[in-house]
Design a protein around this motif. Structure first.
Motif, PDB file in Angstrom:
ATOM      1  N   GLU A  59       4.330   5.006   2.691  1.00  0.00           N
ATOM      2  CA  GLU A  59       3.062   5.588   3.224  1.00  0.00           C
ATOM      3  C   GLU A  59       3.374   7.037   3.771  1.00  0.00           C
ATOM      4  N   ARG A  68       0.751  -1.031  -0.012  1.00  0.00           N
ATOM      5  CA  ARG A  68      -0.054  -0.068   0.143  1.00  0.00           C
ATOM      6  C   ARG A  68       0.972   1.358  -0.054  1.00  0.00           C
ATOM      7  N   ASP A  79       4.954  10.865   4.236  1.00  0.00           N
ATOM      8  CA  ASP A  79       5.291  12.080   3.297  1.00  0.00           C
ATOM      9  C   ASP A  79       6.633  12.412   4.032  1.00  0.00           C
ATOM     10  N   SER A 135       0.763   5.743   0.078  1.00  0.00           N
ATOM     11  CA  SER A 135       0.092   6.901   0.119  1.00  0.00           C
ATOM     12  C   SER A 135       0.167   7.811  -0.954  1.00  0.00           C
ATOM     13  N   ALA A 136      -0.498   8.631  -1.282  1.00  0.00           N
ATOM     14  CA  ALA A 136      -0.814   9.755  -2.596  1.00  0.00           C
ATOM     15  C   ALA A 136       0.615  10.437  -2.465  1.00  0.00           C
ATOM     16  N   GLU A 137       1.003  10.860  -1.178  1.00  0.00           N
ATOM     17  CA  GLU A 137       2.393  11.549  -1.059  1.00  0.00           C
ATOM     18  C   GLU A 137       3.507  10.895  -1.571  1.00  0.00           C
ATOM     19  N   SER A 138       3.527   9.604  -1.039  1.00  0.00           N
ATOM     20  CA  SER A 138       4.680   8.636  -1.322  1.00  0.00           C
ATOM     21  C   SER A 138       4.615   8.269  -3.113  1.00  0.00           C
ATOM     22  N   ARG A 139       3.499   8.228  -3.496  1.00  0.00           N
ATOM     23  CA  ARG A 139       3.229   7.816  -5.054  1.00  0.00           C
ATOM     24  C   ARG A 139       3.738   9.225  -5.805  1.00  0.00           C
ATOM     25  N   GLY A 159       4.805   3.166  -4.093  1.00  0.00           N
ATOM     26  CA  GLY A 159       5.271   4.245  -3.279  1.00  0.00           C
ATOM     27  C   GLY A 159       6.982   4.335  -3.473  1.00  0.00           C
TER      28      GLY A 159
END
Lengths: 577, 577
Positions: free
Chosen positions: B463, B359, B465, B361-365, B425
């Motif tokens: 996950e 999984r 930032d 997070s959007a920030e990590s992506r 990520g």
């Protein structure tokens, strides 16, 4: 470049000694080359191969069960002499006949043919299959004039397998011949090689370029192109080989089957060969050709020449059965070879012992001493000219003319001195010189000079005090012998172009009553002019046929050598008083 | 020079594909290299060898009954990666344990050791015997630091024969180790070779000169002398080998027995080798050493390098019995090998399949996308610098640094893009890049960069930032990982000399409250200065140890690469906001 030697002239003997020291499990040395050190349970036809050295594993590395029984080993890039071939064949013979097989080059044809005649005259059944796989050395309608390159290997292998199967000489000859008819090769080169002791490379290819169809002695190819990619080279090799006329491509639904042999000439190495082979395999697959047995490696080299060749042997059922039988030689092993019985170590030497000398008159012994002096001076003159002779030979030939002439004159002068010291007359002395020259020099020129000296010797005799007329007759016999032996005539850009004016001018001057020394002087001048004039000729003989244009403007090295020796005779010896 | 390739980067894969196409009788391809295509009647210990390509028949050509079970095949002159070694060992394993054996070079030691640890962690009993036969790479009292050259062959052969005899892993390891302790080699070189796609030769030797002790990747030798005669070279080789300390010369009346292997490195060819071998055999005989089995040919090459090495394996009764058992591999066959059973064709792939992604997070992506961009830019910068990197690496190393970095950054950027596109990520993206880099680049630098990216990735997570402090910790972990893995410290003239100032400067600037982009800018400048300053250092690591002087004045290529990539990060990406 070739770097490691002691004296360049000793290179062939020392190379052979090292090969024998390293390979006793398979081979033993005999005069002229090597034969197997093992024997088969039952006698078979003997397959005798050979050629110049510098092509390892061709030829000595291919002697052993399932392949050849013996190999005559010549000087670098130079045919073994007839005596060498004969000696090896006699040592290899098991009572069931001999198949001679070798690459189709003028010098090899001369020497092997002479050996074949001698063996037959002695009651040994003997046949010949010349390898002619190089598709770029002559068009398909003159396929019998093609040269032999890495396809040597496939032809020898089939011959050896057929012999090992116990087949008779007719069948072994027929199968080897069929293998040759179904073997096609083409080669490319990127750079030349140096013969031991020769400073200049045999040939050069510009950086980034590739010579197509270049021969294993540097014989010029048919075209020069930019260096392709590995895939581009694979495509060129496969396309050209499949396009050669009368390739036995499948005409029914079944696939054609081949042995494919991607051969490195010396310094194109395994990793590169595998990159090329990857694409070769793909392209053959696309063409519906099944590779029954792939081989990638070094099967016929040219010292460290940078080059590659691809060979295809188009199989039929019988050839394929033979191909997959076992073999065990220094350089090629496949399958499980039954442990061979060691051969009795002390094999009889096949060198003819020094017999008693024919009776000689005091005058003939005196002449013999002058012949020895002239041969000495001849060797010195050739030694001085050897580099230049090699250089002009490299333009159209294999660059070994200077080295061969140096070896030949040295051996001739030593052999002549040895018998003259024992009291030999002129004829016996010239015969000894002829044998030694032909034996040690090898190649075409060695054979030719053997013929010349023997012809002159025959007319001079051992007992007479020869006259100028005897020498006239001797030179005429030499012309007859050389033209019949080498199939060359005046204008073919060979030694004949200088020999004929020498003989004719001498005969005319003697006929006109000139003093023999003066007559010789005129003859030597005529030979010198004629040798220089060969620069204007295009060659028509042997392998030179394929690259005539390139050698126009350069004189024939054989004619130049003859002129050099004629001038030596003029200066150091008035041959008859 | 190496001439035939398509794209230089594709050379290793295409070479392997061609080798597999030509050698299916013996081997089949698995991820990372090749294993036997046949199986023994009963399971045995598996002998797994490997190393960079360019040394054929080492290493793939030595896989088959009586020799190795598998070979990990690296890029030219570059160690296979740990993953490759592990993959080949898993495919070769038959349940009786694995012996890893390879030449003692820093990169190989790193990767094979990592693979050994992974195999052991997985319950596979695994041992290592490093080959250290090159007597000129370290003195006898530090024999365990010597490099492996053509003696690879004798050690692998004894290991393979012991395994084939059904011995257990302890005995196979002990015999291989004994063979290594009794194997001595020395090499000389006359000219260098070019790696595919590299214009400059790896090294040069002046015309008419000879480098003594030169390694198979062009590692400088101990002396340069005038080119000797063939006999002079034989004398040098034999004298030096017999003089090496603790050579097991006979102390009683019985003669010492050896396997002698005269090896051509590429373009020193068979005829020359035989001329040299002739004298080697004489000199060993004079010294009372019996050559039980002579080998003359190409056993460990360096593309077309002009060079020669002589290897002696000092036999005892047990080693001699093993030596003369049968073997059947693409490049080495002896005796009658029982026809082996073909292995089931469809072996399970040992590549780990792409599993589900952790999984993110959007920030990590988002950060992952910037990492991909940075890796792309890094590849472009390395590509532009590759030639210069190769040039400075060739001064003290094997000249492959630029090629390896190019391969590594390309693979890393592709792998990162692939997982990032699937939604990975930052950590997962960096791990994928690390695996691909280490796997495709091979060599020491591939392994080191794998360590760096993984260490940074671990701190960045998938996950969070991440903050500048996370990156500080990541860089510190990278320093720890690299120094522990490669055993180098600051001042050893390695990448560590640039990595430590990068990490320290960045940490200090972040600690002082600097904006992360500014902190990175300072850190990149420090790394650049430090990389340039490595020109003043003498190397102390790995094989560079033997030729430190020569590389003084030239910066370390690993440090320079790191500085190049640090500047790329500075320009294209402020790594944390």
């Amino acid at each position: 470049m070739t770097r490691l030697w002691n004296a360049p002239d000793d290179f062939p003997d020392e190379m052979l000694a090292g090969f024998v020291a390293a390979s006793g499990r398979w081979i033993r040395q005999v005069p002229g080359g090597v034969v197997r050190s093992t024997r088969d349970p039952r006698p078979t036809v003997s397959v005798v191969i050979g050629g110049g050295s510098g092509h390892y594993p061709a030829f000595g590395g291919l002697v052993g069960p399932g392949l050849a029984h013996g190999a005559a080993v010549g000087n670098p890039f130079s045919s073994p002499s007839a005596r060498q071939v004969e000696s090896v064949a006699r040592a290899a013979h098991q009572g069931r006949g001999v198949l001679l097989s070798y690459g189709n080059y003028a010098g090899d044809v001369l020497h092997f043919s002479e050996a074949e005649a001698a063996l037959r005259a002695d009651g040994i059944d003997c046949r010949t299959v010349r390898v002619t796989d190089d598709i770029f050395s002559a068009p398909a309608d003159r396929a019998d004039q093609r040269r032999g390159i890495a396809g040597d290997f496939t032809v020898f292998r089939i011959a050896g397998a057929a012999a090992a199967a116990g087949l008779g000489l007719d069948a072994v000859e027929s199968l080897a011949s069929r293998a040759n008819a179904r073997t096609r090769s083409m080669g490319v080169a990127f750079s030349g090689c140096n013969l031991p002791g020769v400073d200049e490379p045999l040939f050069t290819v510009p950086d980034g370029r590739m010579a197509i169809g270049l021969g294993i002695h540097g014989e010029p190819g048919i075209a020069e192109v930019d260096l392709p990619t590995a895939d581009g080279l694979a495509q060129l090799l496969v396309e050209r080989l499949l396009a050669d006329e009368e390739v036995p491509l499948p005409d029914g639904p079944s696939s054609a089957r081949v042995v494919a042999l991607l051969n490195g000439l010396g310094s194109v190495k395994y990793e590169e060969l595998y990159v090329v082979y990857r694409r070769v395999a793909e392209l053959l697959d696309v063409a519906g050709v099944v590779v029954a047995d792939p081989h990638v490696g070094e099967y016929c080299t040219s010292f460290d020449m940078a080059g590659v060749s691809l060979t295809l042997l188009w199989l039929d059922d019988e050839l394929e059965r033979l191909w997959f039988t076992p073999a065990d030689t220094p350089a090629f092993r496949t399958g499980s070879v039954r442990t061979s019985l060691p051969r009795p170590a002390a094999a009889a030497s096949t060198e003819r012992p020094d017999g008693p000398l024919p009776r000689a008159s005091a005058e003939s012994r005196q002449l013999a001493a002058r012949i020895v002096t002239a041969l000495d001076a001849g060797h010195a003159a050739i030694d001085a000219a050897a580099e230049e002779l090699g250089r002009i030979d490299a333009v159209a030939g294999d660059g070994d003319h200077g080295v061969g002439m140096r070896r030949g004159t040295r051996a001739a002068s030593h052999a002549a001195a040895a018998v003259a010291q024992r009291g030999a007359g002129a004829s016996t002395t010239l015969n000894a010189a002829a044998d030694a020259w032909s034996d040690k020099a090898g190649g075409t020129s060695g054979a030719i000079w053997g013929v010349i000296l023997r012809a002159v010797g025959r007319e001079l005799g051992d007992e007479a005090d020869p006259t100028a007329e005897d020498l006239v007759r001797g030179l005429n016999r030499a012309v007859e012998g050389v033209t019949s032996y080498g199939k060359a005539t005046v204008g073919d850009k060979t030694l004949v172009d200088a020999l004929v004016p020498l003989a004719d001018t001498f005969a005319a001057a003697v006929g006109a009553g000139a003093d023999p020394a003066l007559a010789w002087s005129k003859a030597a001048a005529a030979a010198t002019r004629a040798a220089a004039a060969t620069a204007d000729l295009l060659p028509r003989m042997g392998r030179a046929r394929t690259h005539g244009e390139r050698s126009q403007g350069t004189p024939d090295p054989g004619a130049v050598s003859l002129a050099v020796l004629a001038r030596v005779v003029e200066q150091s010896l008035s041959p008859v008083d």
